[in-house]
Design a protein around this motif. Sequence first.
Motif, PDB file in Angstrom:
ATOM      1  N   MET A   1       0.716  -1.046  -0.137  1.00 53.53           N
ATOM      2  CA  MET A   1       0.205  -0.225  -0.120  1.00 53.53           C
ATOM      3  C   MET A   1       0.960   1.497   0.192  1.00 53.53           C
ATOM      4  O   MET A   1       0.134   2.056  -0.665  1.00 53.53           O
ATOM      5  CB  MET A   1      -1.181  -0.064   0.839  1.00 53.53           C
ATOM      6  N   GLN A   2       2.330   0.879   1.503  1.00 56.87           N
ATOM      7  CA  GLN A   2       3.229   2.141   0.868  1.00 56.87           C
ATOM      8  C   GLN A   2       3.005   3.078  -0.654  1.00 56.87           C
ATOM      9  O   GLN A   2       3.630   3.438  -1.580  1.00 56.87           O
ATOM     10  CB  GLN A   2       3.997   2.695   1.720  1.00 56.87           C
ATOM     11  N   ALA A   3       4.051   1.914  -1.359  1.00 56.14           N
ATOM     12  CA  ALA A   3       4.343   1.442  -2.230  1.00 56.14           C
ATOM     13  C   ALA A   3       3.469   1.403  -3.393  1.00 56.14           C
ATOM     14  O   ALA A   3       4.311   2.867  -4.758  1.00 56.14           O
ATOM     15  CB  ALA A   3       5.486   0.348  -3.112  1.00 56.14           C
ATOM     16  N   THR A   4       2.299   2.115  -3.296  1.00 58.60           N
ATOM     17  CA  THR A   4       1.324   2.131  -4.523  1.00 58.60           C
ATOM     18  C   THR A   4       0.622   3.312  -4.744  1.00 58.60           C
ATOM     19  O   THR A   4       0.018   4.143  -5.254  1.00 58.60           O
ATOM     20  CB  THR A   4       0.430   0.814  -5.114  1.00 58.60           C
ATOM     21  N   HIS A   5       1.221   4.212  -2.990  1.00 56.18           N
ATOM     22  CA  HIS A   5       0.477   5.194  -2.787  1.00 56.18           C
ATOM     23  C   HIS A   5      -1.354   5.188  -2.574  1.00 56.18           C
ATOM     24  O   HIS A   5      -1.382   5.849  -2.798  1.00 56.18           O
ATOM     25  CB  HIS A   5       0.928   6.273  -3.607  1.00 56.18           C
ATOM     26  N   CYS A   6      -1.419   4.344  -1.954  1.00 62.15           N
ATOM     27  CA  CYS A   6      -2.226   3.381  -1.722  1.00 62.15           C
ATOM     28  C   CYS A   6      -3.366   3.623  -0.682  1.00 62.15           C
ATOM     29  O   CYS A   6      -2.610   3.083   0.279  1.00 62.15           O
ATOM     30  CB  CYS A   6      -3.537   2.562  -2.588  1.00 62.15           C
ATOM     31  N   ALA A   7      -4.328   4.267   0.133  1.00 56.78           N
ATOM     32  CA  ALA A   7      -4.883   4.454   1.295  1.00 56.78           C
ATOM     33  C   ALA A   7      -6.207   3.816   1.749  1.00 56.78           C
ATOM     34  O   ALA A   7      -6.325   3.994   2.560  1.00 56.78           O
ATOM     35  CB  ALA A   7      -4.682   6.059   1.676  1.00 56.78           C
ATOM     36  N   GLN A   8      -6.070   2.993   0.801  1.00 59.63           N
ATOM     37  CA  GLN A   8      -7.453   2.446   1.093  1.00 59.63           C
ATOM     38  C   GLN A   8      -7.551   0.770   0.589  1.00 59.63           C
ATOM     39  O   GLN A   8      -6.972   0.586  -0.388  1.00 59.63           O
ATOM     40  CB  GLN A   8      -8.486   2.677   0.333  1.00 59.63           C
ATOM     41  N   ALA A   9      -7.994  -0.127   1.581  1.00 60.80           N
ATOM     42  CA  ALA A   9      -8.101  -1.547   1.145  1.00 60.80           C
ATOM     43  C   ALA A   9      -9.601  -1.951   0.982  1.00 60.80           C
ATOM     44  O   ALA A   9     -10.197  -1.328   1.752  1.00 60.80           O
ATOM     45  CB  ALA A   9      -7.443  -2.380   2.239  1.00 60.80           C
ATOM     46  N   VAL A  10      -9.484  -2.979  -0.771  1.00 53.96           N
ATOM     47  CA  VAL A  10     -10.934  -3.182  -1.392  1.00 53.96           C
ATOM     48  C   VAL A  10     -10.913  -4.563  -0.784  1.00 53.96           C
ATOM     49  O   VAL A  10     -10.242  -5.377  -1.578  1.00 53.96           O
ATOM     50  CB  VAL A  10     -11.247  -2.606  -2.238  1.00 53.96           C
ATOM     51  N   ILE A  11     -12.210  -4.949  -0.650  1.00 55.13           N
ATOM     52  CA  ILE A  11     -12.262  -6.213   0.225  1.00 55.13           C
ATOM     53  C   ILE A  11     -13.921  -7.343  -0.485  1.00 55.13           C
ATOM     54  O   ILE A  11     -14.666  -6.476  -0.264  1.00 55.13           O
ATOM     55  CB  ILE A  11     -11.781  -6.990   1.480  1.00 55.13           C
ATOM     56  N   GLY A  12     -13.420  -7.827  -0.907  1.00 57.83           N
ATOM     57  CA  GLY A  12     -15.381  -8.216  -1.305  1.00 57.83           C
ATOM     58  C   GLY A  12     -15.228  -9.686  -0.397  1.00 57.83           C
ATOM     59  O   GLY A  12     -14.923 -10.707  -0.389  1.00 57.83           O
ATOM     60  N   VAL A  13     -16.718  -9.054   1.050  1.00 55.59           N
ATOM     61  CA  VAL A  13     -16.686 -10.263   1.652  1.00 55.59           C
ATOM     62  C   VAL A  13     -18.116 -10.787   1.546  1.00 55.59           C
ATOM     63  O   VAL A  13     -18.657 -10.343   1.115  1.00 55.59           O
ATOM     64  CB  VAL A  13     -16.895  -8.795   3.075  1.00 55.59           C
ATOM     65  N   SER A  14     -17.902 -12.112   0.909  1.00 53.81           N
ATOM     66  CA  SER A  14     -18.495 -13.309   1.552  1.00 53.81           C
ATOM     67  C   SER A  14     -19.472 -13.608   2.464  1.00 53.81           C
ATOM     68  O   SER A  14     -20.867 -14.079   2.561  1.00 53.81           O
ATOM     69  CB  SER A  14     -18.285 -14.454   0.622  1.00 53.81           C
TER      70      SER A  14
END
Length: 634
Positions: free
Chosen positions: A338-351
């Motif tokens: 996440m730090q390397a891609t400069h992404c601050a959010q995580a998206v997960i499909g929750v079943s």
Amino acid sequence: MKDGFIKVAAGTPAIRVADCTYNAARIIALAREADAAGVRLLVLPELCITGYTCGDLFLQQTLLSGALSALARILEETAELDLLLLPGLPFPFGSKLYNCAAVCHKGKLLGLVPKTHIPNYGEFYERRHFASGAGLCETAAPFGYAVPLSANQLFACRALPAFTFGVEICEDLWVPDAPSSLLCREGAAVIANLSASDEVIGKAEYRRLLVCTQSGRLVCGYLYADAGEGESTTDMVFSGHSLIAQNGALLAEHAPFSQGLCIAEFDVLCLASERRRMTTYPQRQGGCQTVFFDMELRPCALSRRVSASPFVPEGDAERAERCELILRMQATGLATRMQATHCAQAVIGVSGGLDSTLALLVAARTLDLLSLPRKNLVAVTMPCFGTTRRTRTNAHRLAQALGATLREIDITAAVAQHFKDIGHDPALHDTTFENCQARERTQVLMDIANQVNGLVIGTGDLSELALGWATYNGDHMSMYGVNASVPKTLVRHLVRYAADIAEDALRTTLLDVLDTPVSPELLPAKDGEISQVTEDLVGPYALHDFFLYYALRWAFPPEKILRLAESAFAGVYDSETIRKWLQNFYRRFFRQQFKRSCLPDGPKIGSVTLSPRGDWRMPSDASAALWLAWAEQK
């Protein structure tokens, strides 16, 4: 000796100091007991024919002659036994006396191995009597035929070349340049150590560590026979602390102050395979002579317990410690990405199932690690034809308990429109029916990740990747797969550990997730309940994880895996059931490699992983014929 298993023993006979006749009788009795137990290699303590504590009696010709006569008797009375017997005795040669191991087989002396490192410190004064065997390369003939007298010799079984062993004696193990290092480099899979190690406070723990460490460092089986009852207690006490270790693992141990046989089985073919896998294992340099022996290959009954869950530690404390470490590794891997891609959010499909629950738990830890708010965890539930109320409710409760941002996107209409676009009959519940849903979910997740500048976190586990139980370019794809090297049996324990340390609301939900059948929920529910149970279709994950571990980590052939599985799952699955799912495992493993050849990145957690960039590189069009041929020979 079937499948490379060799039953071995370390024996500690009760002796009398300097009474060679009595000691020979005890050795012969112990050899017969070992033979009756199926032992093929029996190692006895250092100088056990005379006793280690003879002192200056070692300079008496009477004792030396008595020792040689006792060895002759031992050879004569064990000639009918098809086992290798290694007693210790003082052996005079030229102007020197050597502390030797006598390698005996079926009434013949194969060789004499002298001790290399002669201690002369503390309570030890062996240099007063014995010379070092370092550099010695002679031929002796104590019984009218020539045998090698050298520390640098190996003993190899013609029928099973992987069963090659070398010998070192007591102090040889405790020095920096142990002879076993050279012996293993030159091909020894097993090291026999004849020892007379006195007992002092703390020494048993160190001795155990030393034996296990040496077996691991040299990738060998290490057989350590310690002197015990009958040795003189004038200044020392001997406890008979015998140990058997293989490749770093302790297989068997005689507690201090016990006598008799310590028995286990070495897997010499496993050791050979592991050495080939380790490209840094040194090559032979021709530093040893080899003595060959003939031994009938017989089935070896296993006394060792075979764990049905090789990926999962058995002790509660060790399992909890391992689970915590794994969760930290997963979270650290994701945090770095996440730090390397400069992404601050995580998206997960929750079943509401096990895998997505674990991924959600890992992502929550990751955000804490990065000091980001939990609302940056976007939990997306995407109900469709097979979604049940139970899993949908658990998905909601998980997101709420973890403080995630919950989004529910019903994909039923989108999938129905797709069916219409491609001309698929929605009443036909085939692969297309199932995979359209999986790919629609992946598309939704990818697009949401674009919206929020986040990463799509993959939920698939190692067991699913091995079996190809994923939709290609559907749930098979993500931007980072945190579970990629976590097998299903371990996923369950990780979620259970998270439940154990969670607060009440989260714990209740996690326990219900654990109680829910594993299912992709791609087929319509029946009466509101899950209609598609994964293990009914591909087989029990407990079996598949067992197969995966031994097929990949140790490269065992299917016949050997079947044998171990029959032992591990005795009373749970019969042989035919195990055989059926083992065949299925190999068929699916080979056919589904194309999915593993383009896996997303994910952290390596254990010794088995299927990343095409790391541990597993295999052509997608390889044939499983050789691996399946065994099934036709049952």
